[in-house]
Design an enzyme around this catalytic site. Sequence first.
Site, short mmCIF file in Angstrom:
data_model
loop_
_atom_site.label_atom_id
_atom_site.label_comp_id
_atom_site.label_asym_id
_atom_site.label_seq_id
_atom_site.Cartn_x
_atom_site.Cartn_y
_atom_site.Cartn_z
N GLU A 38 0.84 -1.19 0.00
CA GLU A 38 0.00 0.00 0.00
C GLU A 38 0.88 1.25 0.00
OE1 GLU A 38 -3.01 0.19 3.04
OE2 GLU A 38 -3.99 -1.63 2.32
N ASP A 77 -9.21 0.39 -0.38
CA ASP A 77 -7.80 0.77 -0.24
C ASP A 77 -7.46 2.07 -0.97
OD1 ASP A 77 -7.22 -1.44 1.33
OD2 ASP A 77 -6.47 -2.65 -0.33
N LYS A 93 -4.11 -6.73 -2.60
CA LYS A 93 -4.12 -8.03 -1.91
C LYS A 93 -3.06 -8.95 -2.48
CE LYS A 93 -7.54 -8.99 1.03
NZ LYS A 93 -7.26 -8.24 2.22
#
Length: 176
Positions: A38, A77, A93
């Site tokens: 991320e 996200d 993911k």
Amino acid sequence: LFFMPINIVMAYSGKYKIKKPEKYVGDPSKVTYRSLWEKSCFKWCESNSQIVAWNSEEVVVPYRWKVDKKMHRYYVDLLIKMESGHVILVEIKPDKETKPPKQPSRQTKKYINEVTTYIKNTDKWDATRNYAEDRGWSFEIWTEHTLKSMGIKIIGGPIKKKKSPPKKKSTTKKKK
């Protein structure tokens, strides 16, 4: 003399400091990454000239989880708005978590947890796909393969535990 193990802890989650606040849509003081992937994507969003706006976990999608039949909230996200006006919702993911778990020869607690997590994820993703389509947006799941193909540098990797060196006994004798 003896050796004490030194533990080095890498931050796999934390607060992200926005470098280009003009591109961030939302509260820049609350940007949190929950994986190094991320964090890499946040950096990519800030440096990509085709992205005019982005945010993290600012879009909330309601979904019904099949397991408990209750409504829940999914914090997406990423939301990315491109120069073209196209908006993409992104889930980040590991590839293995985007596929149903392999059934072992006997049911284990681990397998049951993996199945319920997979069901929860697919329920979230189905709801998010519908949410995005209703707005003329798209929804994508980015895995390590996606990030690599996009040229997003993946920071870090699996955590490898190093063995601590064995303790050595003192070589000096105590006086009596």
